[in-house]
Design a protein around this motif. Structure first.
Motif, PDB file in Angstrom:
ATOM      1  N   SER A 253       0.726  -1.095   0.002  1.00 36.99           N
ATOM      2  CA  SER A 253      -0.129  -0.041   0.083  1.00 36.99           C
ATOM      3  C   SER A 253       0.813   1.363  -0.130  1.00 36.99           C
ATOM      4  CB  SER A 253      -0.697  -0.152   1.304  1.00 36.99           C
ATOM      5  OG  SER A 253      -0.117   0.182   2.492  1.00 36.99           O
ATOM      6  N   ARG A 254       0.132   2.227  -0.263  1.00 38.01           N
ATOM      7  CA  ARG A 254       0.907   3.804  -0.011  1.00 38.01           C
ATOM      8  C   ARG A 254       1.781   3.769   1.287  1.00 38.01           C
ATOM      9  NH1 ARG A 254       0.158   6.417  -4.455  1.00 38.01           N
ATOM     10  NH2 ARG A 254      -1.572   6.186  -5.723  1.00 38.01           N
ATOM     11  N   ARG A 255       1.024   3.428   2.276  1.00 42.96           N
ATOM     12  CA  ARG A 255       1.711   3.600   3.556  1.00 42.96           C
ATOM     13  C   ARG A 255       2.812   2.727   4.038  1.00 42.96           C
ATOM     14  NH1 ARG A 255      -2.339   2.992   8.621  1.00 42.96           N
ATOM     15  NH2 ARG A 255      -3.080   4.956   7.634  1.00 42.96           N
ATOM     16  N   THR A 256       2.654   1.534   3.432  1.00 45.14           N
ATOM     17  CA  THR A 256       3.603   0.417   3.245  1.00 45.14           C
ATOM     18  C   THR A 256       4.790   0.972   2.475  1.00 45.14           C
ATOM     19  OG1 THR A 256       2.177  -1.396   3.738  1.00 45.14           O
ATOM     20  CG2 THR A 256       4.353  -1.988   2.997  1.00 45.14           C
ATOM     21  N   SER A 257       4.528   1.448   1.194  1.00 47.09           N
ATOM     22  CA  SER A 257       5.555   1.830   0.385  1.00 47.09           C
ATOM     23  C   SER A 257       6.501   3.361   0.950  1.00 47.09           C
ATOM     24  CB  SER A 257       4.769   2.357  -0.868  1.00 47.09           C
ATOM     25  OG  SER A 257       4.498   1.171  -1.470  1.00 47.09           O
ATOM     26  N   GLU A 258       5.652   4.072   1.679  1.00 51.10           N
ATOM     27  CA  GLU A 258       6.277   5.139   2.340  1.00 51.10           C
ATOM     28  C   GLU A 258       7.379   4.568   3.506  1.00 51.10           C
ATOM     29  OE1 GLU A 258       6.815   8.387   1.537  1.00 51.10           O
ATOM     30  OE2 GLU A 258       5.563   7.721  -0.427  1.00 51.10           O
ATOM     31  N   ALA A 259       6.909   3.789   4.040  1.00 53.86           N
ATOM     32  CA  ALA A 259       7.566   3.144   5.524  1.00 53.86           C
ATOM     33  C   ALA A 259       8.742   2.425   4.726  1.00 53.86           C
ATOM     34  CB  ALA A 259       6.769   1.978   6.215  1.00 53.86           C
ATOM     35  N   ARG A 260       8.484   1.947   3.550  1.00 48.78           N
ATOM     36  CA  ARG A 260       9.975   1.222   2.865  1.00 48.78           C
ATOM     37  C   ARG A 260      10.820   2.102   2.491  1.00 48.78           C
ATOM     38  NH1 ARG A 260       7.075  -1.315  -0.466  1.00 48.78           N
ATOM     39  NH2 ARG A 260       7.004  -3.476   0.534  1.00 48.78           N
ATOM     40  N   ARG A 261      10.302   3.323   1.863  1.00 47.93           N
ATOM     41  CA  ARG A 261      11.247   4.112   1.521  1.00 47.93           C
ATOM     42  C   ARG A 261      12.364   4.554   2.513  1.00 47.93           C
ATOM     43  NH1 ARG A 261       7.220   5.194  -2.362  1.00 47.93           N
ATOM     44  NH2 ARG A 261       8.186   5.132  -4.665  1.00 47.93           N
ATOM     45  N   GLU A 262      11.367   4.801   3.865  1.00 53.51           N
ATOM     46  CA  GLU A 262      11.909   5.547   4.990  1.00 53.51           C
ATOM     47  C   GLU A 262      13.188   4.506   5.366  1.00 53.51           C
ATOM     48  OE1 GLU A 262       9.128   6.386   8.077  1.00 53.51           O
ATOM     49  OE2 GLU A 262       8.269   7.986   6.599  1.00 53.51           O
ATOM     50  N   ARG A 263      12.961   3.136   5.505  1.00 50.70           N
ATOM     51  CA  ARG A 263      14.003   2.120   5.588  1.00 50.70           C
ATOM     52  C   ARG A 263      14.955   2.230   4.916  1.00 50.70           C
ATOM     53  NH1 ARG A 263       9.440  -1.246   6.118  1.00 50.70           N
ATOM     54  NH2 ARG A 263       9.990  -2.462   4.480  1.00 50.70           N
ATOM     55  N   LEU A 264      14.697   2.346   3.584  1.00 51.97           N
ATOM     56  CA  LEU A 264      15.788   2.282   2.630  1.00 51.97           C
ATOM     57  C   LEU A 264      16.755   3.631   2.517  1.00 51.97           C
ATOM     58  CD1 LEU A 264      14.140   0.803  -0.256  1.00 51.97           C
ATOM     59  CD2 LEU A 264      15.519  -0.539   0.890  1.00 51.97           C
ATOM     60  N   ALA A 265      16.061   4.669   3.066  1.00 54.85           N
ATOM     61  CA  ALA A 265      16.930   5.984   3.212  1.00 54.85           C
ATOM     62  C   ALA A 265      17.847   5.747   4.385  1.00 54.85           C
ATOM     63  CB  ALA A 265      15.852   7.045   3.270  1.00 54.85           C
ATOM     64  N   SER A 266      17.406   5.168   5.453  1.00 58.51           N
ATOM     65  CA  SER A 266      18.156   4.888   6.720  1.00 58.51           C
ATOM     66  C   SER A 266      19.459   4.121   6.430  1.00 58.51           C
ATOM     67  CB  SER A 266      17.091   4.508   7.720  1.00 58.51           C
ATOM     68  OG  SER A 266      17.008   3.078   7.521  1.00 58.51           O
ATOM     69  N   LEU A 267      19.202   3.261   5.387  1.00 58.67           N
ATOM     70  CA  LEU A 267      20.318   2.506   5.106  1.00 58.67           C
ATOM     71  C   LEU A 267      21.431   3.157   4.078  1.00 58.67           C
ATOM     72  CD1 LEU A 267      18.422  -0.922   4.768  1.00 58.67           C
ATOM     73  CD2 LEU A 267      19.943  -0.260   6.703  1.00 58.67           C
ATOM     74  N   GLY A 268      21.288   4.330   3.828  1.00 57.44           N
ATOM     75  CA  GLY A 268      22.048   5.166   3.000  1.00 57.44           C
ATOM     76  C   GLY A 268      21.759   5.467   1.736  1.00 57.44           C
ATOM     77  N   LEU A 269      20.752   4.993   1.225  1.00 57.06           N
ATOM     78  CA  LEU A 269      20.315   5.350  -0.286  1.00 57.06           C
ATOM     79  C   LEU A 269      19.714   6.795  -0.340  1.00 57.06           C
ATOM     80  CD1 LEU A 269      18.333   2.028  -1.090  1.00 57.06           C
ATOM     81  CD2 LEU A 269      20.637   2.926  -1.729  1.00 57.06           C
ATOM     82  N   ASP A 270      20.224   7.382  -1.224  1.00 55.84           N
ATOM     83  CA  ASP A 270      19.816   8.891  -1.251  1.00 55.84           C
ATOM     84  C   ASP A 270      18.477   8.830  -2.206  1.00 55.84           C
ATOM     85  OD1 ASP A 270      20.271   9.018  -4.123  1.00 55.84           O
ATOM     86  OD2 ASP A 270      22.438   9.437  -3.467  1.00 55.84           O
ATOM     87  N   ALA A 271      18.031  10.326  -2.137  1.00 56.21           N
ATOM     88  CA  ALA A 271      16.435  10.439  -2.779  1.00 56.21           C
ATOM     89  C   ALA A 271      16.727  10.163  -4.305  1.00 56.21           C
ATOM     90  CB  ALA A 271      15.929  11.939  -2.562  1.00 56.21           C
ATOM     91  N   ARG A 272      17.714  10.522  -4.892  1.00 57.05           N
ATOM     92  CA  ARG A 272      17.885  10.093  -6.418  1.00 57.05           C
ATOM     93  C   ARG A 272      17.789   8.731  -6.562  1.00 57.05           C
ATOM     94  NH1 ARG A 272      21.826   8.785  -9.571  1.00 57.05           N
ATOM     95  NH2 ARG A 272      23.364   9.224  -7.607  1.00 57.05           N
ATOM     96  N   VAL A 273      18.456   7.966  -6.032  1.00 53.83           N
ATOM     97  CA  VAL A 273      18.378   6.653  -6.216  1.00 53.83           C
ATOM     98  C   VAL A 273      16.981   5.837  -5.762  1.00 53.83           C
ATOM     99  CG1 VAL A 273      19.344   4.178  -5.475  1.00 53.83           C
ATOM    100  CG2 VAL A 273      20.852   6.255  -5.710  1.00 53.83           C
ATOM    101  N   LEU A 274      16.332   6.415  -4.799  1.00 55.31           N
ATOM    102  CA  LEU A 274      15.056   5.921  -4.367  1.00 55.31           C
ATOM    103  C   LEU A 274      13.819   6.079  -5.379  1.00 55.31           C
ATOM    104  CD1 LEU A 274      15.146   6.631  -0.619  1.00 55.31           C
ATOM    105  CD2 LEU A 274      14.719   4.530  -1.709  1.00 55.31           C
ATOM    106  N   GLU A 275      14.183   7.215  -6.190  1.00 55.25           N
ATOM    107  CA  GLU A 275      13.292   7.786  -7.261  1.00 55.25           C
ATOM    108  C   GLU A 275      13.310   6.625  -8.317  1.00 55.25           C
ATOM    109  OE1 GLU A 275      14.732  11.273  -9.085  1.00 55.25           O
ATOM    110  OE2 GLU A 275      13.850  12.581  -7.310  1.00 55.25           O
ATOM    111  N   ARG A 276      14.002   5.638  -8.263  1.00 52.71           N
ATOM    112  CA  ARG A 276      13.933   4.667  -9.314  1.00 52.71           C
ATOM    113  C   ARG A 276      12.909   3.397  -8.808  1.00 52.71           C
ATOM    114  NH1 ARG A 276      19.034   1.231 -10.646  1.00 52.71           N
ATOM    115  NH2 ARG A 276      17.565   0.821 -12.474  1.00 52.71           N
ATOM    116  N   LEU A 277      12.578   3.510  -7.676  1.00 58.61           N
ATOM    117  CA  LEU A 277      11.562   2.433  -7.189  1.00 58.61           C
ATOM    118  C   LEU A 277      10.211   2.822  -7.292  1.00 58.61           C
ATOM    119  CD1 LEU A 277      11.053   0.173  -5.233  1.00 58.61           C
ATOM    120  CD2 LEU A 277      11.115   1.521  -3.298  1.00 58.61           C
ATOM    121  N   ARG A 278       9.600   1.815  -8.096  1.00 55.91           N
ATOM    122  CA  ARG A 278       8.028   1.967  -8.298  1.00 55.91           C
ATOM    123  C   ARG A 278       7.228   1.397  -7.263  1.00 55.91           C
ATOM    124  NH1 ARG A 278       7.563   2.389 -14.520  1.00 55.91           N
ATOM    125  NH2 ARG A 278       9.450   2.831 -15.168  1.00 55.91           N
ATOM    126  N   ALA A 279       6.706   2.310  -6.197  1.00 49.83           N
ATOM    127  CA  ALA A 279       6.011   1.683  -5.179  1.00 49.83           C
ATOM    128  C   ALA A 279       5.028   2.606  -4.717  1.00 49.83           C
ATOM    129  CB  ALA A 279       6.856   1.279  -3.900  1.00 49.83           C
TER     130      ALA A 279
END
Length: 329
Positions: free
Chosen positions: A267-293
């Motif tokens: 879901s959108r809520r799950t996807s936002e939580a996932r992005r936060e987790r991935l960002a906390s592991l060092g992925l920057d916003a530009r890289v996270l833009e590739r994720l379709r979620a």
């Protein structure tokens, strides 16, 4: 059902595999390529129909209305040099072959029976199996040649009346991370749409219950599998496990890969939580833009089958962007 007759929607690599089989059996074979269309046409430029002398065929150039005539022509006496065949030029053509109103199709038909033709098809099969794009140059006069280029020419055809230049990419393949109902439907729909599918499932209970014996199952962890086998621009990676321990591991590797499509179910809520987790592991916003979620087209989807349809529709759209550029003559 004979494999050569079950491949109406097969991609280029499936057609090549059939041709190689026929040639190895000592058969003659012809390859028909759509080089030009005018008006409405059932299949796009670059589509293939391969015909073996025993009457076997693979691929499609019209969805059925031209294939019978081409089979008859090759059975009578197929050409021993490249020739052009036009359909839809006259009203009788359109009536006989049931072409859409105003539609015209021009085909280049080439024999693959010489030693050079056989060697080229084998080299083409080997290159695509090794995930390397290639370019075929087929003149109406003279021998066809195969080029291996460093640049990633998109799948396309250019034809100037004397020379066809056909740029070919490896087939787009998908790595599904995690089994389940959505993965089962994605497998069925994506396979029908000419994607090659592999399931990554390191969880023993889920792997043992997969049941699709014709689909490769890899029990390795997804990050290792992506780094070793799914790190090119013709690969798509879908996180469908609905388990952060598995999905996030795969997404971390995927977002650093060359994959043309990276998506995750939720879901959108799950996807936002996932992005936060991935960002906390060092992925920057530009890289996270590739994720379709959330993954897929926004239908919105609820059932596993609907979710799978939305995912495969989005994959098809992404794949077309890989095939949009014209080939240089």
């Amino acid at each position: 059902m004979d494999a050569s007759r079950s491949s109406l929607t097969a991609g280029h690599q499936s057609v090549i595999r059939d041709i190689v089989n026929w040639l190895e059996q000592g058969q003659k074979a012809w390859l028909c390529t759509i080089v030009e269309t005018w008006g409405s046409s059932p299949r796009p430029v670059g589509s293939w129909l391969a015909i073996g002398e025993s009457g076997q065929w693979s691929g499609s150039v019209s969805g059925g209305c031209l294939e019978e005539d081409l089979l008859r022509r090759m059975a009578d006496k197929g050409p021993d040099h490249p020739v052009l065949i036009d359909y839809g030029i006259t009203d009788d053509d359109r009536d006989q072959f049931q072409l859409p109103c105003g539609g015209r199709i021009r085909l280049l038909v080439e024999p693959l029976n010489s030693a050079g033709g056989k060697d080229q098809i084998r080299a083409l099969a080997e290159a695509l199996n090794h995930r390397e794009p290639v370019v075929r140059r087929v003149p109406l006069q003279g021998d066809a040649t195969l080029e291996f280029r460093q640049s990633r020419d998109r799948s396309s055809v250019a034809f100037d009346g004397e020379l066809m230049v056909h740029s070919l990419q490896p087939e787009c393949r998908l790595l599904l991370i995690g089994s389940g109902e959505v993965a089962r439907y994605v497998t069925e729909f994506a396979t029908a749409a000419d994607f090659s599918v592999t399931l990554c499932e390191p969880r023993e209970a889920f792997a043992d219950g997969w049941g699709y014996r014709h689909i490769p199952l890899d029990r390795r962890l997804p990050d290792d599998l992506i780094a070793e086998e799914f790190n090119d621009e013709f690969s798509g990676i879908l996180a469908l496990a609905h388990d952060p321990r598995i999905d996030d591991m795969g997404l971390l590797a995927a977002l650093h890969s060359k994959a043309f499509y990276i998506g995750a179910m939720g879901s959108r809520r799950t996807s936002e939580a996932r992005r936060e987790r991935l960002a906390s592991l060092g992925l920057d916003a530009r890289v996270l833009e590739r994720l379709r979620a959330p993954i897929g087209v926004d239908i919105p989807s609820k059932t596993p089958a609907e979710i799978a349809i939305s995912v495969v529709a989005d994959l098809i759209a992404a794949r077309h962007h890989l095939r949009a550029a014209p080939a240089p003559l």
